[in-house]
Design an enzyme around this catalytic site. Structure first.
Site, short mmCIF file in Angstrom:
data_model
loop_
_atom_site.label_atom_id
_atom_site.label_comp_id
_atom_site.label_asym_id
_atom_site.label_seq_id
_atom_site.Cartn_x
_atom_site.Cartn_y
_atom_site.Cartn_z
N ASP A 86 40.61 35.83 48.40
CA ASP A 86 39.80 37.02 48.61
C ASP A 86 38.40 36.81 48.01
OD1 ASP A 86 41.84 38.65 49.89
OD2 ASP A 86 42.84 38.58 47.95
N GLU A 105 52.64 33.09 45.70
CA GLU A 105 51.50 32.18 45.85
C GLU A 105 51.25 31.44 44.54
OE1 GLU A 105 48.97 34.68 49.24
OE2 GLU A 105 48.42 34.86 47.13
#
EC number: 5.3.1.6
Length: 223
Positions: A86, A105
């Site tokens: 992001d 993740e």
């Protein structure tokens, strides 16, 4: 505009294919850019052993392409993990988890020998913090964790109606002034009830593939 953004994401994702080794298990992240990577990986599915996946969504997409998905516990080595971000800095530190898959993740990133981040140029920042930092919490600890986050200077917002693949909740933390990402990552993780947070500073990307209008820039952070 979205078509152009997709083209950049696709370019970054396809550039990651050069790092895929034959006969290995590939770590696969989550998100719109990673979806393009999964589609590209499908063309080499007979060259690799399979994949480990950071989310149910990615697992479903991998399987739809006929790529075998392994449980991480059954895999000895993950040479490479490919995921988006992001936000990412030139030092390879990231904010991740806008899609809510941050814990898995982070686990695969820890296991992987090399972390390749694929992103378009809009994700490159001088300093982390414009994008809210997601924090995965055990549901019963949500209010307590939120109060502790306020003490650290953040403004937590409960992502209502969303449950992670692990059965937990997300607090999206706004307005953090992130001068020391590694320190803040540790402080957040030390709050009782926090599973993990979306700051990937202690284990950041080794290579960032940043797609720009004039091509894909390779940023080697380490290794």
């Amino acid at each position: 505009m979205s078509g152009n953004a997709d083209a950049l994401k696709k370019a970054a994702a396809e550039a990651a294919m050069q790092y895929i080794e034959d006969g290995t298990v590939v770590g696969v992240g989550t998100g719109s850019t990673v979806n393009f990577f999964i589609d590209a990986l499908a063309e080499r599915k007979h060259d690799i052993e399979g994949a480990v996946s950071s989310s149910e969504a990615s697992t479903e997409r991998l399987k739809s392409h006929g790529i075998e998905v392994f449980e991480l516990n059954s895999v000895v080595e993950v040479p490479i993990y490919v995921d988006g971000a992001d936000e990412i800095t030139e030092h390879g530190q990231m904010v991740k988890g806008g899609g809510g898959a941050l814990t898995r993740e982070k686990i695969i990133a820890a296991v992987a020998r090399k972390f390749v981040c694929v992103a378009d140029e809009s994700k490159m920042v001088g300093r982390l913090g414009q994008f809210p930092v997601p924090v995965e919490v055990i549901p019963m600890a949500r209010s307590y964790v939120a109060r502790e986050i306020v003490k650290l200077g953040g403004d937590p917002v409960w992502r209502q109606g969303f449950t992670t693949d692990n059965g937990n909740w997300i607090l999206d933390v706004h307005n953090f002034d992130i001068m020391e990402p590694m320190k803040l990552e540790a402080e957040l993780n030390n709050i009782v009830g926090v599973v993990t947070n979306g700051l990937f500073a202690q284990r950041g990307a080794d290579i960032a593939l940043i797609a720009r209008e004039d091509g894909v820039q390779t940023l080697k952070v380490s290794g």
